[in-house]
Design an enzyme around this catalytic site. Structure first.
Site, PDB file in Angstrom:
ATOM      1  N   LYS A  78       9.018  -6.552   5.211  1.00 57.55           N
ATOM      2  CA  LYS A  78       7.531  -7.141   4.721  1.00 57.55           C
ATOM      3  C   LYS A  78       8.093  -8.009   3.585  1.00 57.55           C
ATOM      4  CE  LYS A  78       3.217  -5.660   2.406  1.00 57.55           C
ATOM      5  NZ  LYS A  78       2.550  -4.475   1.813  1.00 57.55           N
ATOM      6  N   SER A 153      -2.059  -3.705   3.465  1.00 55.54           N
ATOM      7  CA  SER A 153      -1.335  -4.998   3.732  1.00 55.54           C
ATOM      8  C   SER A 153      -0.133  -4.942   4.647  1.00 55.54           C
ATOM      9  CB  SER A 153      -1.099  -5.378   2.393  1.00 55.54           C
ATOM     10  OG  SER A 153      -0.138  -4.642   1.727  1.00 55.54           O
ATOM     11  N   SER A 177      -1.151   0.827   2.185  1.00 52.13           N
ATOM     12  CA  SER A 177      -0.705  -0.172   2.855  1.00 52.13           C
ATOM     13  C   SER A 177       0.406   0.036   3.708  1.00 52.13           C
ATOM     14  CB  SER A 177      -0.337  -1.619   1.925  1.00 52.13           C
ATOM     15  OG  SER A 177      -1.393  -1.750   1.629  1.00 52.13           O
TER      16      SER A 177
HETATM   17  N1  GLN Z   1      -6.159  -1.997   0.394  1.00 48.30           N
HETATM   18  C1  GLN Z   1      -5.765  -1.752  -0.907  1.00 48.30           C
HETATM   19  C2  GLN Z   1      -5.830  -3.013  -1.864  1.00 48.30           C
HETATM   20  O1  GLN Z   1      -6.408  -4.031  -1.431  1.00 48.30           O
HETATM   21  C3  GLN Z   1      -4.533  -1.299  -0.802  1.00 48.30           C
HETATM   22  C4  GLN Z   1      -3.473  -2.293  -0.509  1.00 48.30           C
HETATM   23  C5  GLN Z   1      -1.847  -1.936  -0.513  1.00 48.30           C
HETATM   24  O2  GLN Z   1      -1.793  -0.561  -0.446  1.00 48.30           O
HETATM   25  N2  GLN Z   1      -1.027  -2.733  -1.092  1.00 48.30           N
HETATM   26  O3  GLN Z   1      -5.714  -2.673  -2.913  1.00 48.30           O
END
Ligand code: GLN
Length: 490
Positions: A78, A153, A177
């Site tokens: 990532k 994400s 995410s």
């Molecule tokens: N969707 C959540 C956020 O926007 C989690 C994102 C994540 O786990 N990086 O914060």
């Protein structure tokens, strides 16, 4: 040979027997990326040259018989894991040209085992999002249906593994995410106990919640990566010495299932849950029961508090973490600033996307002197209540089984104009990060050709059994072997 279908152990066997070299395997996957990724946009950087170099080194190690199981196997990271000499953007214009001078601990550990990094995967900007639509480098598409989001994400990692462009990838999970994109793409994703995987070199979003982990085709594949990346790291002040260094050992369900009671929290099976998902959940529970696992209804009544608490805490920490992007030290800098204030203002205005700015504003507001007690402190109190409710649940049951997301992958653009809807897609994942617990998402079925995921949540440092439970399910079912049609050919 249908290499794209193979598990990590199978790939490792091929390398071991010299049926294929790591250079050939690397080229094979790079070719897949080159032929398919224009449909998905799952990669930000494809590192052909350095991948080939790493593969050559791996082949030498293999020929000297000094290799490990992971030597010569391709992986993608990532784009928030710092990679020495390779662009690391975090999905942001702010870091569009940033080349780190060091490797994140996760990257370094996997490199030391001889894994070959093919490149960096697309992601929501600074890991803020649930759909991979906030990336400066464009949105990612779900290989199961190109009109749907892959989740976020870590959507790039999930789409790449689901389309079999790479055997496995790293992700990060601040509020879901790893698990939510794994669920949307039919994969297995492990969010480890907070502190068991080093955050050193992972670009920070919300430091008390962020945790790195694998997104792969199966629990066994994820275990191979987790075994290497876990463990204490002096470079991460929140790294935990209690993380077991023993490799995950897989058992037959006959050896342990009857000793395990799994809780079903009624709040996770409430009206918000799509009824088709509910029925897939019930089917998967039947599979577990047949193996001998016992189930018990429980309550995690604080779950409805998790979204507001999570978004206050995550945004507060983000507003502080992202203050470093000021155009002075590194990253984007605006052109011809008039003075210092103009430099700060325009750099941040031009360098950050809309979602990131929104989070910084929410966070700064929640931390401001007038509202600190009302928002930030209250959210921290709720965080404690959530943790306590998990701890009391673990007095009653050994593990918890729950949906990963209230829906399957949604349409691209469907939730971008409605922040609340978007944030609610994390309703089943964020409480686990607030409590710092480990959880894995596994595929348990399909609805209208889209995968459905369920999570197995455990007490601190219970990754071994979580992955065993996941693996036992995968020994009985084939959901994790399904490949999206368009990508299921050599
Ligand atoms: N969707 C959540 C956020 O926007 C989690 C994102 C994540 O786990 N990086 O914060």
């Amino acid at each position: 040979m249908e290499i794209y279908k193979k598990s990590i152990s199978e790939l490792s066997n091929l390398l071991d027997k010299k049926s294929i070299s790591s250079v050939e395997m690397t080229k094979y996957f790079i070719n897949r990326i080159n032929s398919y990724d224009s449909k998905l946009n799952s990669f930000i950087t494809i590192d052909e040259e350095s991948a080939e170099k790493e593969a050559k080194e791996a082949d030498e190690i293999i020929s000297k018989k000094k290799h490990s199981l992971l030597t010569g196997i391709p992986i993608a990271h990532k784009d928030l894991f710092s990679t020495k000499g390779t662009l690391t953007t975090c999905g942001s214009k702010m870091l569009e040209n940033y080349i780190p001078p060091f490797n994140a601990t996760v990257v370094e550990k996997l490199k030391k085992k001889g894994m070959v990094s093919l490149g960096k995967t697309n992601m929501d900007e600074f890991a803020m999002g649930s759909s991979n639509e906030s990336s400066f480098f464009g949105h990612v598409k779900n290989p199961w249906n190109l009109e749907k989001v892959p989740g976020g994400s870590s959507g790039g990692s999930a789409a790449a593994v689901a389309a079999r462009l790479v055997p496995i990838a790293t992700g990060s999970d601040t509020g879901g995410s790893i698990r939510q994109p794994a669920s949307f793409c039919g994969l297995t994703g492990l969010k480890p106990t907070y502190g068991s995987v080093s955050r050193y070199g992972m670009i920070a979003y919300a430091s008390s919640l962020d945790q790195g982990g694998p997104i792969g085709k199966s629990a066994k594949d994820c275990a191979k990566i987790y075994d290497v990346i876990k463990g204490f790291d002096k470079n991460d002040p929140t790294s935990n010495k209690k993380t077991s260094l023993k490799s995950i050992d897989f058992k037959s369900h006959k050896e342990y299932a009857k000793n395990i009671t799994i809780g079903l929290p009624k709040e996770y099976f409430s009206e918000e849950l799509d009824e088709n998902i509910l029925s897939k959940a019930q089917d998967s529970i039947k599979v577990f029961k047949k193996m001998g696992f016992k189930f018990k209804d429980i309550s995690l009544s604080s779950n409805n508090l998790s979204i507001p608490a999570y978004y206050i805490i995550a945004s507060a920490e983000a507003s502080s973490n992202l203050s470093r992007y000021d155009g002075v030290k590194f990253g984007y800098r605006c052109k011809n600033p008039k003075n210092l204030e103009d430099l700060y203002m325009r750099t941040r205005k031009e360098g950050f996307g809309k979602e990131v700015k929104k989070r910084i504003m929410i966070g700064a507001y929640a931390l401001s002197s007038g509202y600190y007690d009302e928002y930030y402190i209250r959210a921290l109190k709720i965080r404690r209540i959530i943790r306590d409710s998990f701890m009391s649940a673990f007095n009653e049951v050994d593990y918890i089984f729950a949906p990963t997301s209230p829906s399957t992958a949604f349409n691209i653009g469907e939730k971008t104009s409605n922040a609340v809807e978007m944030y609610l897609s994390d309703i089943y994942t964020t409480s686990i990060n607030l409590a710092g617990l480990p959880a894995a998402s596994i595929p348990v079925g399909m609805i209208n050709d889209l995968p459905v995921g369920m999570q197995i949540i455990g007490n601190y440092f219970s990754e071994n059994t979580i992955l065993n439970i996941a693996n036992s399910f995968q020994e009985e079912t084939d959901w994790h072997k399904k490949i999206p049609g368009e990508f299921d050919n050599e």
